[in-house]
Design a protein around this motif. Sequence first.
Motif, PDB file in Angstrom:
ATOM      1  N   GLU A  98       0.832  -1.205   0.000  1.00  0.00           N
ATOM      2  CA  GLU A  98       0.000   0.000   0.000  1.00  0.00           C
ATOM      3  C   GLU A  98       0.868   1.258   0.000  1.00  0.00           C
ATOM      4  O   GLU A  98       0.570   2.222  -0.693  1.00  0.00           O
ATOM      5  N   ASP A  99       1.960   1.234   0.769  1.00  0.00           N
ATOM      6  CA  ASP A  99       2.869   2.383   0.784  1.00  0.00           C
ATOM      7  C   ASP A  99       3.478   2.613  -0.598  1.00  0.00           C
ATOM      8  O   ASP A  99       3.592   3.744  -1.066  1.00  0.00           O
ATOM      9  N   LEU A 100       3.872   1.524  -1.258  1.00  0.00           N
ATOM     10  CA  LEU A 100       4.462   1.664  -2.587  1.00  0.00           C
ATOM     11  C   LEU A 100       3.442   2.195  -3.593  1.00  0.00           C
ATOM     12  O   LEU A 100       3.772   3.021  -4.440  1.00  0.00           O
ATOM     13  N   GLU A 101       2.201   1.730  -3.493  1.00  0.00           N
ATOM     14  CA  GLU A 101       1.169   2.215  -4.418  1.00  0.00           C
ATOM     15  C   GLU A 101       0.885   3.693  -4.196  1.00  0.00           C
ATOM     16  O   GLU A 101       0.613   4.427  -5.144  1.00  0.00           O
ATOM     17  N   ASN A 102       0.930   4.144  -2.950  1.00  0.00           N
ATOM     18  CA  ASN A 102       0.664   5.549  -2.645  1.00  0.00           C
ATOM     19  C   ASN A 102       1.754   6.467  -3.182  1.00  0.00           C
ATOM     20  O   ASN A 102       1.505   7.639  -3.435  1.00  0.00           O
ATOM     21  N   VAL A 103       2.957   5.930  -3.354  1.00  0.00           N
ATOM     22  CA  VAL A 103       4.058   6.737  -3.894  1.00  0.00           C
ATOM     23  C   VAL A 103       3.820   7.030  -5.371  1.00  0.00           C
ATOM     24  O   VAL A 103       4.178   8.087  -5.872  1.00  0.00           O
ATOM     25  N   CYS A 104       3.219   6.086  -6.062  1.00  0.00           N
ATOM     26  CA  CYS A 104       2.959   6.249  -7.493  1.00  0.00           C
ATOM     27  C   CYS A 104       1.844   7.262  -7.696  1.00  0.00           C
ATOM     28  O   CYS A 104       0.751   7.111  -7.165  1.00  0.00           O
ATOM     29  N   LEU A 113       4.874  -0.575 -11.512  1.00  0.00           N
ATOM     30  CA  LEU A 113       5.459  -1.102 -10.286  1.00  0.00           C
ATOM     31  C   LEU A 113       5.026  -2.546 -10.060  1.00  0.00           C
ATOM     32  O   LEU A 113       5.838  -3.397  -9.685  1.00  0.00           O
ATOM     33  N   LYS A 114       3.763  -2.848 -10.327  1.00  0.00           N
ATOM     34  CA  LYS A 114       3.286  -4.230 -10.191  1.00  0.00           C
ATOM     35  C   LYS A 114       4.050  -5.162 -11.122  1.00  0.00           C
ATOM     36  O   LYS A 114       4.416  -6.268 -10.744  1.00  0.00           O
ATOM     37  N   GLU A 115       4.284  -4.701 -12.329  1.00  0.00           N
ATOM     38  CA  GLU A 115       5.009  -5.520 -13.301  1.00  0.00           C
ATOM     39  C   GLU A 115       6.461  -5.724 -12.871  1.00  0.00           C
ATOM     40  O   GLU A 115       7.006  -6.819 -13.001  1.00  0.00           O
ATOM     41  N   VAL A 116       7.081  -4.669 -12.370  1.00  0.00           N
ATOM     42  CA  VAL A 116       8.471  -4.778 -11.893  1.00  0.00           C
ATOM     43  C   VAL A 116       8.548  -5.778 -10.747  1.00  0.00           C
ATOM     44  O   VAL A 116       9.423  -6.639 -10.706  1.00  0.00           O
ATOM     45  N   LEU A 117       7.611  -5.691  -9.813  1.00  0.00           N
ATOM     46  CA  LEU A 117       7.631  -6.574  -8.652  1.00  0.00           C
ATOM     47  C   LEU A 117       7.298  -8.016  -9.011  1.00  0.00           C
ATOM     48  O   LEU A 117       7.605  -8.937  -8.249  1.00  0.00           O
ATOM     49  N   SER A 118       6.711  -8.237 -10.178  1.00  0.00           N
ATOM     50  CA  SER A 118       6.388  -9.602 -10.595  1.00  0.00           C
ATOM     51  C   SER A 118       7.561 -10.284 -11.314  1.00  0.00           C
ATOM     52  O   SER A 118       7.495 -11.475 -11.600  1.00  0.00           O
ATOM     53  N   LEU A 119       8.617  -9.536 -11.595  1.00  0.00           N
ATOM     54  CA  LEU A 119       9.796 -10.119 -12.246  1.00  0.00           C
ATOM     55  C   LEU A 119      10.485 -11.106 -11.307  1.00  0.00           C
ATOM     56  O   LEU A 119      10.351 -11.010 -10.084  1.00  0.00           O
TER      57      LEU A 119
END
Length: 167
Positions: A98-104, A113-119
Amino acid sequence: MSFKNQRPPRSADRPINEEQMKYVIQTYGDLLYRTGYMLLKNPHDVQDILQEVFIKYMEKSPAFHDREHEKAWLLRVTVNTCKDCLRFRKRHACSNWEDLENVCEAPADSELLKEVLSLPPKYKTVLLLHYVEGYQLKEIAQITGLSENAVKKRLQRSREALKKQLS
């Protein structure tokens, strides 16, 4: 005789049995939980800490002079274990999703960011260190223990994988 009022007998040379452990948990559990919560402010971490404290209590099987000595020992172990947890948090800071999503700022950034984290981790690590944290190739090589050429190749492959996922 009530279970809460009478402490089960225990010898210092014998391990703690289930009945004695129940007594300790019932007698001191709330106090230790409140103490841990005041320090950590996270109920899940406090539960983990209390498990560690009670495991230490069972492993060490300390002999106490009286109930106050036992209480003081349990409180000291709880406080020290909480401090260890706080030190670990400070050294290994992390953000939740949630913190990472709020930064975007834009929805597209959140999707990226979701795609990067799925690598896979080997690609995600170098990508985040380079683009998010701002490390140079040489620094990433030192951090990860890879050669600079390996870091370059992983960055290239991570960009390709990300491009493939986004198209």
